[in-house]
Scaffold this motif. Sequence first.
Motif, PDB file in Angstrom:
ATOM      1  N   VAL A   2       0.828  -1.233  -0.013  1.00  8.69           N
ATOM      2  CA  VAL A   2      -0.036   0.114  -0.018  1.00  8.69           C
ATOM      3  C   VAL A   2       0.770   1.212   0.078  1.00  8.69           C
ATOM      4  O   VAL A   2       0.613   2.260  -0.727  1.00  8.69           O
ATOM      5  N   LYS A   3       1.996   1.299   0.755  1.00 11.13           N
ATOM      6  CA  LYS A   3       2.870   2.482   0.808  1.00 11.13           C
ATOM      7  C   LYS A   3       3.530   2.811  -0.268  1.00 11.13           C
ATOM      8  O   LYS A   3       3.522   3.625  -0.899  1.00 11.13           O
ATOM      9  N   THR A   4       3.789   1.627  -1.288  1.00 10.82           N
ATOM     10  CA  THR A   4       4.436   1.769  -2.665  1.00 10.82           C
ATOM     11  C   THR A   4       3.284   2.344  -3.584  1.00 10.82           C
ATOM     12  O   THR A   4       3.502   3.139  -4.355  1.00 10.82           O
ATOM     13  N   GLU A   5       1.906   1.891  -3.525  1.00  8.88           N
ATOM     14  CA  GLU A   5       1.049   2.370  -4.267  1.00  8.88           C
ATOM     15  C   GLU A   5       0.708   3.851  -4.092  1.00  8.88           C
ATOM     16  O   GLU A   5       0.585   4.663  -4.892  1.00  8.88           O
ATOM     17  N   ILE A   6       0.932   4.134  -2.687  1.00  6.56           N
ATOM     18  CA  ILE A   6       0.525   5.452  -2.211  1.00  6.56           C
ATOM     19  C   ILE A   6       1.834   6.311  -3.057  1.00  6.56           C
ATOM     20  O   ILE A   6       1.503   7.589  -3.431  1.00  6.56           O
ATOM     21  N   GLU A   7       2.878   5.957  -2.826  1.00 12.01           N
ATOM     22  CA  GLU A   7       4.171   6.610  -3.621  1.00 12.01           C
ATOM     23  C   GLU A   7       3.855   6.783  -4.749  1.00 12.01           C
ATOM     24  O   GLU A   7       4.172   8.024  -5.525  1.00 12.01           O
ATOM     25  N   GLN A  50      -7.821   8.185  -5.022  1.00 13.75           N
ATOM     26  CA  GLN A  50      -7.238   7.013  -4.472  1.00 13.75           C
ATOM     27  C   GLN A  50      -6.280   7.057  -3.327  1.00 13.75           C
ATOM     28  O   GLN A  50      -6.105   5.902  -2.548  1.00 13.75           O
ATOM     29  N   ALA A  51      -5.522   8.094  -3.543  1.00 12.56           N
ATOM     30  CA  ALA A  51      -4.485   8.384  -2.381  1.00 12.56           C
ATOM     31  C   ALA A  51      -5.062   8.340  -0.920  1.00 12.56           C
ATOM     32  O   ALA A  51      -4.581   7.743  -0.080  1.00 12.56           O
ATOM     33  N   GLU A  85      -6.765   2.742   4.043  1.00 13.29           N
ATOM     34  CA  GLU A  85      -6.337   1.410   3.852  1.00 13.29           C
ATOM     35  C   GLU A  85      -5.155   1.057   5.002  1.00 13.29           C
ATOM     36  O   GLU A  85      -5.021   0.108   5.496  1.00 13.29           O
ATOM     37  N   LEU A  86      -4.263   1.768   4.447  1.00  7.29           N
ATOM     38  CA  LEU A  86      -3.066   1.763   5.515  1.00  7.29           C
ATOM     39  C   LEU A  86      -3.204   2.111   7.007  1.00  7.29           C
ATOM     40  O   LEU A  86      -2.579   1.243   7.797  1.00  7.29           O
ATOM     41  N   LYS A  87      -3.937   2.787   7.388  1.00  4.55           N
ATOM     42  CA  LYS A  87      -4.185   3.011   8.752  1.00  4.55           C
ATOM     43  C   LYS A  87      -4.987   1.859   9.360  1.00  4.55           C
ATOM     44  O   LYS A  87      -4.613   1.392  10.602  1.00  4.55           O
ATOM     45  N   GLU A 107      -4.714  -3.408  12.682  1.00  2.00           N
ATOM     46  CA  GLU A 107      -4.963  -4.428  12.681  1.00  2.00           C
ATOM     47  C   GLU A 107      -3.677  -5.280  13.076  1.00  2.00           C
ATOM     48  O   GLU A 107      -3.773  -5.974  13.962  1.00  2.00           O
ATOM     49  N   LEU A 108      -2.529  -4.757  12.578  1.00  2.00           N
ATOM     50  CA  LEU A 108      -1.342  -5.365  12.973  1.00  2.00           C
ATOM     51  C   LEU A 108      -1.308  -5.075  14.737  1.00  2.00           C
ATOM     52  O   LEU A 108      -0.572  -5.867  15.091  1.00  2.00           O
ATOM     53  N   LYS A 109      -1.363  -3.782  15.003  1.00  2.00           N
ATOM     54  CA  LYS A 109      -1.243  -3.739  16.481  1.00  2.00           C
ATOM     55  C   LYS A 109      -2.152  -4.589  17.267  1.00  2.00           C
ATOM     56  O   LYS A 109      -1.782  -5.191  18.410  1.00  2.00           O
TER      57      LYS A 109
END
Length: 422
Positions: A77-82, A153-154, A160-162, A167-169
């Motif tokens: 997702v980070k790559t997509e955002i970039e 989209q950004a 999505e990242l948030k 979820e990871l936490k």
Amino acid sequence: MNKKFVVSLMTSLVLAGPLLRLTVVDASQNSEDAVSQEDKSFEKEKAELEETISDAQATIDDLVIDISSQEEDIESVKTEIEQTQKEIAQLEEQMKLRNEKLMTKASSNKNEVKNSTNPFERMKDENNSASSDQYIKLAQLGDQKMLDKAEEQAKRQEEELKSAEAELKVNRDDIVSQRTELEDRIVKVAEKFDMSDDEKESFVNEQTIIAERTSSLNEELKNEQQRILEEEREKEEAERLAEEKRKKEKEAEEKAKAEAEKKAEKEKAAKEKAKVEVKAEVSTSSSEAAKEPKSSGWTRPASGNMTSPFGYRTHPVTGERDSFHAGIDIAGSGSVVASRAGTVTQASYSDTYGYTVIVDHGDGYSTLYAHLKKGLSVSNGQSVSQGQQVGIMGTTGRSTGVHLHFEVRKGGEAVNPMNYLN
Ligand SMILES: [Zn+2]
């Protein structure tokens, strides 16, 4: 058991089962019955523990897999955002350049129009220029649409990242709580089977070796453990500091209390001394003096020199100034006798006074004989006559040499023996 060790060993506990059992059986070999009883309940406990561990391990493994896929997701997702942001920047740059072009064109068109002398040429130029402007404006419009889309989209990707990070936490926290639960369970089992410290230590050492051999932990899990240990260390350090603070406060409080007590004692002794002095004065001048016990005769309890008087002095052992000496010291040797007739109310040993005899004379007075040799001549409850031996001069208890510490107490308060001895 050391919790830190346990945390790092939990994953291998299933394998370590037989060792745990051996250690426990060794610890309780006294009775066959006890062993087999303990064996059975330990077997059961172990089986349950193993099940819990493998369940927890499975959950943890799943979580680890989830976490790594979540992290991959987050990375992509980070790559997509970039990528989206690059597109946005490109579009913006493109639109800016086009805008500038439109502006310069507009101003140069005006100049051309003004300078052209041929009306036909002028018209053609204007037509060309108009269609080219139209084209640019259209392109600009298309880019604006793309830009809006990219920005949308950004925004979506950021959301999505948030949520992926949240979820990871949750999963990480879950691992921590799973581990804590397991750790508690293992500690409980070890405690229940009453391992000695040595057994626990060798148990933990064996686990460490197995853990090193069988460890299939991935980097993720190790980092997680490291984090847990770090947290625990910080918690322990905080607790230690709090404890230290509490201790210091308590010490200060006790010191203040001891000082207050010492002061009170000093004041009391000074009062007592003043009382005795007043009495001594009175006894020389009034007829009441005849009633004082002095006239009835007190026997000196031992022969020898008085080396320390009643009252304030520097203590010979503690070196403390102004310590109150409740009696007199007589340095000599041999027999220590009752100063007056009475009943022995104490014939015992204390750390301070050593072997001590107290004789109650029945009229509110009692006398104390301290630092006597082991093997007192009298026992508790015994009647003694004046001059009867109660013990032999010694140096037991807190004493620097052979001497008698002699006290006279009136109504339980120490008074100066020299006011009574001839
Ligand atoms: Zn003394």
